[in-house]
Design an enzyme around this catalytic site. Sequence first.
Site, PDB file in Angstrom:
ATOM      1  N   TYR A  48      32.387  48.542  30.615  1.00 36.68           N
ATOM      2  CA  TYR A  48      31.108  48.669  31.304  1.00 36.68           C
ATOM      3  C   TYR A  48      30.600  50.110  31.297  1.00 36.68           C
ATOM      4  CZ  TYR A  48      32.436  44.112  33.280  1.00 36.68           C
ATOM      5  OH  TYR A  48      32.827  42.808  33.450  1.00 36.68           O
ATOM      6  N   TRP A  79      39.987  45.996  27.034  1.00 37.96           N
ATOM      7  CA  TRP A  79      39.015  45.586  26.036  1.00 37.96           C
ATOM      8  C   TRP A  79      39.697  45.295  24.692  1.00 37.96           C
ATOM      9  CZ3 TRP A  79      34.828  43.189  25.661  1.00 37.96           C
ATOM     10  CH2 TRP A  79      33.997  43.279  24.542  1.00 37.96           C
ATOM     11  N   GLU A 110      40.125  41.125  28.533  1.00 37.05           N
ATOM     12  CA  GLU A 110      38.706  40.798  28.683  1.00 37.05           C
ATOM     13  C   GLU A 110      38.217  39.774  27.670  1.00 37.05           C
ATOM     14  OE1 GLU A 110      34.489  43.127  29.535  1.00 37.05           O
ATOM     15  OE2 GLU A 110      36.326  44.263  29.161  1.00 37.05           O
ATOM     16  N   LEU A 212      25.210  32.761  39.041  1.00 32.14           N
ATOM     17  CA  LEU A 212      23.829  32.375  39.358  1.00 32.14           C
ATOM     18  C   LEU A 212      23.063  31.936  38.120  1.00 32.14           C
ATOM     19  CD1 LEU A 212      22.976  35.227  41.905  1.00 32.14           C
ATOM     20  CD2 LEU A 212      23.862  32.934  42.356  1.00 32.14           C
ATOM     21  N   GLY A 213      23.774  31.807  36.992  1.00 26.11           N
ATOM     22  CA  GLY A 213      23.120  31.331  35.785  1.00 26.11           C
ATOM     23  C   GLY A 213      22.050  32.257  35.275  1.00 26.11           C
ATOM     24  N   LYS A 271      23.711  42.122  49.883  1.00 21.39           N
ATOM     25  CA  LYS A 271      23.929  41.598  51.234  1.00 21.39           C
ATOM     26  C   LYS A 271      23.745  40.086  51.279  1.00 21.39           C
ATOM     27  CE  LYS A 271      22.868  42.891  56.004  1.00 21.39           C
ATOM     28  NZ  LYS A 271      22.055  43.795  56.866  1.00 21.39           N
TER      29      LYS A 271
END
Length: 380
Positions: A48, A79, A110, A212-213, A271
């Site tokens: 990342y 990786w 990964e 969450l697609g 949050k």
Amino acid sequence: MQMATPMTTVVTPTPQGQVELTPKGSCRAGVKFAIDVGYRHIDGAYSYGNEHEVGEAIREKIAEGWVKREDIFYCGKLWGTDFDPERVLPALQKTLQDVHLDYVDLYIMETPMAFKPGDKIFPKDKNGNLIFHKTNLCATWEALEACKDAGLVKSLGVSHFNRRQLELILNKPRLKYKPVCNQVECHPYFTQTKLLEFCQQHDILMVAFTPLGISKNPDCFGVYFEPLLEDELLNSLGKKYKKTAAQVALRFNIQRGIVVIPKSYDPAKIKENLQIFDFSLTTEEMKTIETLNRDVRLAGQLSPPPPSFHRPHPPAITPRIVLIHRCMIIVQSLPTVRFVAGSKIIHVENAAISIRNMSLCSERSLTTCSCSTQKGYGDT
């Protein structure tokens, strides 16, 4: 265990071919805020390009007395350029140096495939093709086991592994430590039921990225569906429980026994994603959400789309797709629809029903927003 991830959706290549997924400073601020509101599981990775910011955030919150080291559950990743056994320990030491920790709580492979060893995250040849590398996954796993024996890692896991790849590790002679988790794409549009059952049978925890697609990776392409968070069922349930569609989607996987790692550095979203433990979906609601499954990965690929490919535009009517073993029946009333299955681009023109002999659930299918799509990824 509540969880956060420093990975976000802004992609900036570095001169070394690494990928930075957040603007400078955003990851650090996001992790600090996440810890402030109660997150303790932080999902990171060398690939990342922001582990140094994660480490800064953790150190600052420890210095403030907000948390202790033992309160934080940090996951790092090995990786594919470092799968040769002699490269495993140096790769882990690099992560420990960047995050300024004496150990990581979880260290996972990964990908189930290796790339050409070196400093570039995505090594390519002169024609722009990724350079893969022949390696022995069991030998890599033995090197990881040595890291655990040395006290540098508390637990070991994998990511994007299908059933056969998991069995390769589980059936390894003289196995000392089996994977504690398998991190894969999982959400109401891609429920991974068979893989989940296999993992549960072997006491392997499934961890859902892209829960969450959503994938904003510019190289992402695939079948068009209405966005998951605009789904009528999820939104109607959200109204019932005074929650958002995102919170309903996260709760769905939580109740299936799956860890979710939604990614964000937006304070409001961070949050919101945590506020899913004050309601429960009924058994009937869970079964109804399961019917949304389309067995199609929504995340992007390592390889760019072919030159002739054009991203699909949202159709006026969403296609209804039914999977029957290795055949797919497409029922579509539009004049033309274009979609991707594995490496194939299929055109359906002026047809009510079209049958193509292929599988969207095999190793050839689309996968993950964080990494890639290649043979052997993700599902059973």
